[in-house]
Write a protein that holds these residues in place. Structure first.
Motif, PDB file in Angstrom:
ATOM      1  N   PRO A 142       0.820  -1.219   0.000  1.00 33.76           N
ATOM      2  CA  PRO A 142       0.000   0.000   0.000  1.00 33.76           C
ATOM      3  C   PRO A 142       0.856   1.273   0.000  1.00 33.76           C
ATOM      4  CG  PRO A 142      -0.105  -1.078   2.142  1.00 33.76           C
ATOM      5  CD  PRO A 142       0.691  -1.977   1.248  1.00 33.76           C
ATOM      6  N   SER A 143       0.360   2.257  -0.715  1.00 28.87           N
ATOM      7  CA  SER A 143       1.014   3.565  -0.731  1.00 28.87           C
ATOM      8  C   SER A 143       0.481   4.391   0.438  1.00 28.87           C
ATOM      9  CB  SER A 143       0.702   4.286  -2.043  1.00 28.87           C
ATOM     10  OG  SER A 143      -0.684   4.602  -2.095  1.00 28.87           O
ATOM     11  N   ALA A 144       1.080   5.549   0.662  1.00 32.49           N
ATOM     12  CA  ALA A 144       0.583   6.465   1.697  1.00 32.49           C
ATOM     13  C   ALA A 144      -0.853   6.867   1.387  1.00 32.49           C
ATOM     14  CB  ALA A 144       1.485   7.693   1.788  1.00 32.49           C
ATOM     15  N   SER A 145      -1.154   7.070   0.107  1.00 27.04           N
ATOM     16  CA  SER A 145      -2.513   7.417  -0.307  1.00 27.04           C
ATOM     17  C   SER A 145      -3.498   6.277  -0.008  1.00 27.04           C
ATOM     18  CB  SER A 145      -2.523   7.752  -1.802  1.00 27.04           C
ATOM     19  OG  SER A 145      -3.829   8.002  -2.245  1.00 27.04           O
ATOM     20  N   ASP A 146      -3.062   5.039  -0.213  1.00 23.23           N
ATOM     21  CA  ASP A 146      -3.913   3.881   0.093  1.00 23.23           C
ATOM     22  C   ASP A 146      -4.243   3.832   1.582  1.00 23.23           C
ATOM     23  OD1 ASP A 146      -3.720   3.080  -2.588  1.00 23.23           O
ATOM     24  OD2 ASP A 146      -2.095   1.664  -2.181  1.00 23.23           O
ATOM     25  N   LEU A 147      -3.264   4.113   2.409  1.00 19.79           N
ATOM     26  CA  LEU A 147      -3.480   4.115   3.860  1.00 19.79           C
ATOM     27  C   LEU A 147      -4.474   5.209   4.255  1.00 19.79           C
ATOM     28  CD1 LEU A 147       0.241   3.658   4.979  1.00 19.79           C
ATOM     29  CD2 LEU A 147      -1.546   1.902   4.974  1.00 19.79           C
ATOM     30  N   THR A 148      -4.314   6.373   3.662  1.00 14.72           N
ATOM     31  CA  THR A 148      -5.193   7.505   3.988  1.00 14.72           C
ATOM     32  C   THR A 148      -6.624   7.242   3.568  1.00 14.72           C
ATOM     33  OG1 THR A 148      -3.354   9.057   3.821  1.00 14.72           O
ATOM     34  CG2 THR A 148      -5.576   9.971   3.614  1.00 14.72           C
ATOM     35  N   VAL A 149      -6.824   6.785   2.343  1.00 15.72           N
ATOM     36  CA  VAL A 149      -8.189   6.573   1.864  1.00 15.72           C
ATOM     37  C   VAL A 149      -8.869   5.450   2.641  1.00 15.72           C
ATOM     38  CG1 VAL A 149      -7.817   4.917  -0.044  1.00 15.72           C
ATOM     39  CG2 VAL A 149      -9.626   6.631  -0.200  1.00 15.72           C
ATOM     40  N   THR A 150      -8.109   4.443   3.054  1.00  9.97           N
ATOM     41  CA  THR A 150      -8.693   3.360   3.851  1.00  9.97           C
ATOM     42  C   THR A 150      -9.190   3.899   5.186  1.00  9.97           C
ATOM     43  OG1 THR A 150      -7.226   1.762   2.792  1.00  9.97           O
ATOM     44  CG2 THR A 150      -8.271   1.078   4.854  1.00  9.97           C
ATOM     45  N   ARG A 151      -8.359   4.697   5.833  1.00  9.70           N
ATOM     46  CA  ARG A 151      -8.753   5.302   7.111  1.00  9.70           C
ATOM     47  C   ARG A 151      -9.967   6.204   6.937  1.00  9.70           C
ATOM     48  NH1 ARG A 151      -4.806   9.005   8.121  1.00  9.70           N
ATOM     49  NH2 ARG A 151      -6.239  10.478   7.185  1.00  9.70           N
ATOM     50  N   ASP A 152      -9.955   7.030   5.885  1.00 11.45           N
ATOM     51  CA  ASP A 152     -11.063   7.955   5.650  1.00 11.45           C
ATOM     52  C   ASP A 152     -12.360   7.219   5.351  1.00 11.45           C
ATOM     53  OD1 ASP A 152      -9.249  10.005   6.040  1.00 11.45           O
ATOM     54  OD2 ASP A 152      -9.147  10.563   3.906  1.00 11.45           O
ATOM     55  N   LEU A 153     -12.285   6.184   4.533  1.00 11.40           N
ATOM     56  CA  LEU A 153     -13.491   5.414   4.208  1.00 11.40           C
ATOM     57  C   LEU A 153     -13.996   4.651   5.434  1.00 11.40           C
ATOM     58  CD1 LEU A 153     -15.602   4.562   2.168  1.00 11.40           C
ATOM     59  CD2 LEU A 153     -14.053   2.741   1.423  1.00 11.40           C
ATOM     60  N   PHE A 154     -13.093   4.096   6.220  1.00  8.17           N
ATOM     61  CA  PHE A 154     -13.483   3.390   7.446  1.00  8.17           C
ATOM     62  C   PHE A 154     -14.251   4.332   8.379  1.00  8.17           C
ATOM     63  CE2 PHE A 154     -12.694   2.268  11.872  1.00  8.17           C
ATOM     64  CZ  PHE A 154     -13.077   0.935  11.896  1.00  8.17           C
TER      65      PHE A 154
END
Length: 184
Positions: A142-154
């Motif tokens: 995962p990229s930094a963007s992947d981590l961020t969007v996962t947290r935001d969607l969660f």
């Protein structure tokens, strides 16, 4: 051209059966310019294969058989030339309500809108989500963007009592599950 000659030519061009099965029609045509029947058969075989994998996850709880879900996602996404985001919208029994591609990107980037994913989940009365996207590079890290969007969607999903059950990154060299890695 005989079957053995066609197989030899395809294996030289595509290296393995998976790459061959998910090759674009244009690439198949370059490999076998004079054999439209084999190309049509390969395309039909791909569609049959994807349909059968989709059927395996459409009539039972999605998380009850993680291997089926991974097989389906890998077959659907691992060989795509550009990033795409797919959401499996689930009911209270984790049964598939809808499987939708919600975004297309470039070879190394795709924008995911948590707002749109949640809006669609509410439209479908979904209570669970499984987010998946591919990395055409072949590396599922995962990229930094992947981590961020996962947290935001969660966090957005939680506000509406919708569970983000997993975010799976699919690549030719494997998969990365946020749930399996303890990040969800």
């Amino acid at each position: 051209m005989g079957a053995a000659a066609a197989v030899d030519r395809l294996m030289v061009e595509f290296i393995d059966a998976s790459t061959l099965l998910f090759a674009s029609p244009a690439r198949l045509d370059r490999a076998l310019p004079d054999d439209r029947a084999i190309i049509d058969l390969l395309i039909a075989t791909r569609e049959l294969f994807l349909h059968s994998l989709e059927r395996r996850i459409s009539w039972r709880p999605v998380l009850a058989d993680d291997r089926s879900v991974l097989d389906y996602l890998i077959a659907s996404m691992a060989h795509q030339p550009a990033e795409q985001v797919r959401v499996l919208y689930l009911n209270t029994k984790n049964e598939l309500l809808r499987d939708e591609i919600v975004a297309w990107g470039s070879v190394n980037r795709v924008d995911i809108s948590p707002r749109e994913v949640i809006r669609r989940a509410l439209d479908l009365s979904a209570t669970g989500l499984l987010l998946a996207h591919n990395h055409p590079s072949g590396d599922p890290t995962p990229s930094a963007s992947d981590l961020t969007v996962t947290r935001d969607l969660f966090n957005a999903a939680r506000l509406f009592e919708i569970a983000l059950l997993d975010h799976i990154i699919v690549a030719r060299q494997g998969c990365y599950s946020f749930r399996a890695e303890g990040r969800l």
